[in-house]
Design a protein around this motif. Structure first.
Motif, PDB file in Angstrom:
ATOM      1  N   SER A  61       1.115   9.700   1.273  1.00 19.90           N
ATOM      2  CA  SER A  61       1.782   9.237   0.235  1.00 19.90           C
ATOM      3  C   SER A  61       1.370   7.519   0.101  1.00 19.90           C
ATOM      4  N   GLU A  62       1.267   6.988   1.419  1.00 18.17           N
ATOM      5  CA  GLU A  62       0.936   5.732   1.134  1.00 18.17           C
ATOM      6  C   GLU A  62      -0.506   5.333   1.118  1.00 18.17           C
ATOM      7  N   ASP A  63      -1.566   6.246   1.732  1.00 15.40           N
ATOM      8  CA  ASP A  63      -2.747   6.134   1.636  1.00 15.40           C
ATOM      9  C   ASP A  63      -3.071   6.254   0.185  1.00 15.40           C
ATOM     10  N   LEU A  64      -2.576   7.371  -0.539  1.00 14.90           N
ATOM     11  CA  LEU A  64      -2.977   7.623  -1.779  1.00 14.90           C
ATOM     12  C   LEU A  64      -2.344   6.521  -2.690  1.00 14.90           C
ATOM     13  N   LEU A  65      -1.313   6.031  -2.556  1.00 12.33           N
ATOM     14  CA  LEU A  65      -0.822   4.807  -3.094  1.00 12.33           C
ATOM     15  C   LEU A  65      -1.811   3.819  -3.320  1.00 12.33           C
ATOM     16  N   LYS A  66      -2.100   3.383  -2.074  1.00 12.20           N
ATOM     17  CA  LYS A  66      -3.182   2.292  -1.996  1.00 12.20           C
ATOM     18  C   LYS A  66      -4.505   2.396  -3.011  1.00 12.20           C
TER      19      LYS A  66
END
Length: 119
Positions: A61-66
């Motif tokens: 989730s964090e990496d795709l949000l970036k």
């Protein structure tokens, strides 16, 4: 906002790499455009435990949000065995081994093309 399949392919590769960064096992990236009316790409990855499952979900989730991709839906209620992150053109399934063997999602998409996400 609708994204082109190419953007979802890049996001799928980023999600697979995020799962690898957190030591997911048996990461599979499938092009399901010909086998699914719901999504363009599908990732299935195996978690070793519930805490590992939560760490994988957070990292993906964090990496795709970036890269500007927000999750549209998550499975509710969340279980100790399986998490689903729906990004529209990309669906990420994070599962513990017994759930992955039981549901065998790979078989539901017979004919889908497996894509390389390394390198």
């Amino acid at each position: 906002m609708t994204r082109a399949p190419r953007a979802f392919k890049s996001a799928a590769i980023a999600a697979a790499r995020a799962a690898e960064d957190k030591k997911a096992e048996r990461i599979l990236l499938l092009d399901v455009r010909k086998t699914s009316p719901l999504s363009d790409y599908l990732i299935i990855a195996t978690a070793l435990s519930r805490p590992h499952l939560e760490a994988l979900e957070h990292k993906v989730s964090e990496d795709l949000l970036k890269i500007g991709l927000n999750v549209h839906r998550r499975n509710k209620p969340q279980t100790d065995r399986w998490r689903v992150l729906d990004y529209g053109g990309l669906i990420v399934h994070l599962m513990v081994d017994d759930a992955r063997r039981l549901y065998a999602l790979e078989r539901l998409h017979d004919g889908a093309k497996e894509l390389s996400w390394r390198g």
